[in-house]
Design a protein around this motif. Structure first.
Motif, PDB file in Angstrom:
ATOM      1  N   LYS A  28      30.705  41.054  50.376  1.00 16.79           N
ATOM      2  CA  LYS A  28      30.555  40.076  49.308  1.00 16.79           C
ATOM      3  C   LYS A  28      30.062  40.556  47.987  1.00 16.79           C
ATOM      4  CE  LYS A  28      26.205  37.724  50.641  1.00 16.79           C
ATOM      5  NZ  LYS A  28      25.565  36.572  51.419  1.00 16.79           N
ATOM      6  N   TYR A  29      29.064  41.310  48.005  1.00 16.68           N
ATOM      7  CA  TYR A  29      28.615  41.912  46.790  1.00 16.68           C
ATOM      8  C   TYR A  29      29.335  42.904  45.937  1.00 16.68           C
ATOM      9  CZ  TYR A  29      24.125  39.876  48.482  1.00 16.68           C
ATOM     10  OH  TYR A  29      23.229  39.009  49.011  1.00 16.68           O
ATOM     11  N   TRP A  30      30.463  43.235  46.756  1.00 15.90           N
ATOM     12  CA  TRP A  30      31.529  44.154  46.105  1.00 15.90           C
ATOM     13  C   TRP A  30      32.294  43.092  45.239  1.00 15.90           C
ATOM     14  CZ3 TRP A  30      30.203  48.953  46.619  1.00 15.90           C
ATOM     15  CH2 TRP A  30      31.095  49.988  46.436  1.00 15.90           C
ATOM     16  N   GLY A  31      32.400  41.992  45.543  1.00 21.60           N
ATOM     17  CA  GLY A  31      33.111  40.882  44.502  1.00 21.60           C
ATOM     18  C   GLY A  31      34.621  40.933  44.876  1.00 21.60           C
ATOM     19  N   MET A  32      35.188  41.312  45.795  1.00 21.39           N
ATOM     20  CA  MET A  32      36.618  41.466  46.227  1.00 21.39           C
ATOM     21  C   MET A  32      37.023  40.493  47.410  1.00 21.39           C
ATOM     22  SD  MET A  32      37.508  45.093  45.092  1.00 21.39           S
ATOM     23  CE  MET A  32      37.410  45.816  43.263  1.00 21.39           C
ATOM     24  N   LEU A  33      36.250  39.712  47.950  1.00 18.69           N
ATOM     25  CA  LEU A  33      36.479  38.914  48.999  1.00 18.69           C
ATOM     26  C   LEU A  33      37.872  38.303  48.887  1.00 18.69           C
ATOM     27  CD1 LEU A  33      33.132  37.539  50.540  1.00 18.69           C
ATOM     28  CD2 LEU A  33      34.442  39.449  51.177  1.00 18.69           C
TER      29      LEU A  33
END
Length: 193
Positions: free
Chosen positions: A43-48
């Protein structure tokens, strides 16, 4: 060209095998990357919520930046992580601290585990750190993880990163941390002793 022929760095991990680092190929690697960024832990990658096309377009833009390089970590011919290296002085992060010419930023995303291997994430993380410090022009590694990402904070501190401050980036509140060769080698000595 085979993965072994195109790899730029490798590290033998006792009991696991050799982890190879090779350049990211957006056309060949988009499916695995898309699968990884859709995992709840990413989720911290920001692409969910991204479509595959949005992930492709984002990485196409990233890959067109001459100061940014992406790599895939491979174990037994199987991709196991994505790593990004960027020149911090040429990135937005430079606006938030006193960036030095030989500071390089790092992002890492480990693939979902197929089987549990104790300490595996640390083995991947330390391989990436050893790659960075194998480059003579890298003096410090800079990270700016999401302030709420406790798992990565633990790894960063274990590797010798010194936390500087929280910063407000356009897309997140981040914890700025820096690690130099000496800090990393001292941290590793503590672990192995």
């Amino acid at each position: 060209m085979s993965i072994i022929e195109q790899h730029i760095f490798s590290k033998e991990i006792k009991g696991i095998g050799s982890i190879l680092l090779r350049p990211f190929n957006i056309n060949e690697d988009i499916d695995i990357l898309y699968n990884w960024v859709k995992q709840p832990y990413a989720k911290y990658w920001g692409m969910l919520d991204y479509t595959k096309e949005q992930v492709f377009n984002s990485y196409n833009e990233i890959e067109s930046n001459p100061h940014h390089f992406s790599y895939i970590g491979v174990l037994d011919d199987r991709p196991i992580f994505l790593m990004e290296r960027y020149k911090a002085s040429e990135d937005i992060i430079a606006k938030y601290y006193n960036a030095k010419l030989n500071d390089y930023g790092m992002h890492i995303l480990v693939a979902p585990a197929e089987k549990r291997i104790p300490g595996f994430t640390w083995k991947v993380f330390s391989t990436v750190m050893e790659y960075f410090f194998s480059l003579p022009y890298v003096e410090r590694v800079v990270v700016e993880p999401d302030a709420n990402n406790e798992k990565i904070h633990k790894l960063n501190k274990k590797a010798g990163f010194v936390y500087q401050k929280e910063i407000e980036l356009p897309y997140k509140i981040a914890s700025l941390a820096i690690c130099n060769r000496e800090s990393y080698h001292n941290a590793v000595k503590k672990i192995t002793n």
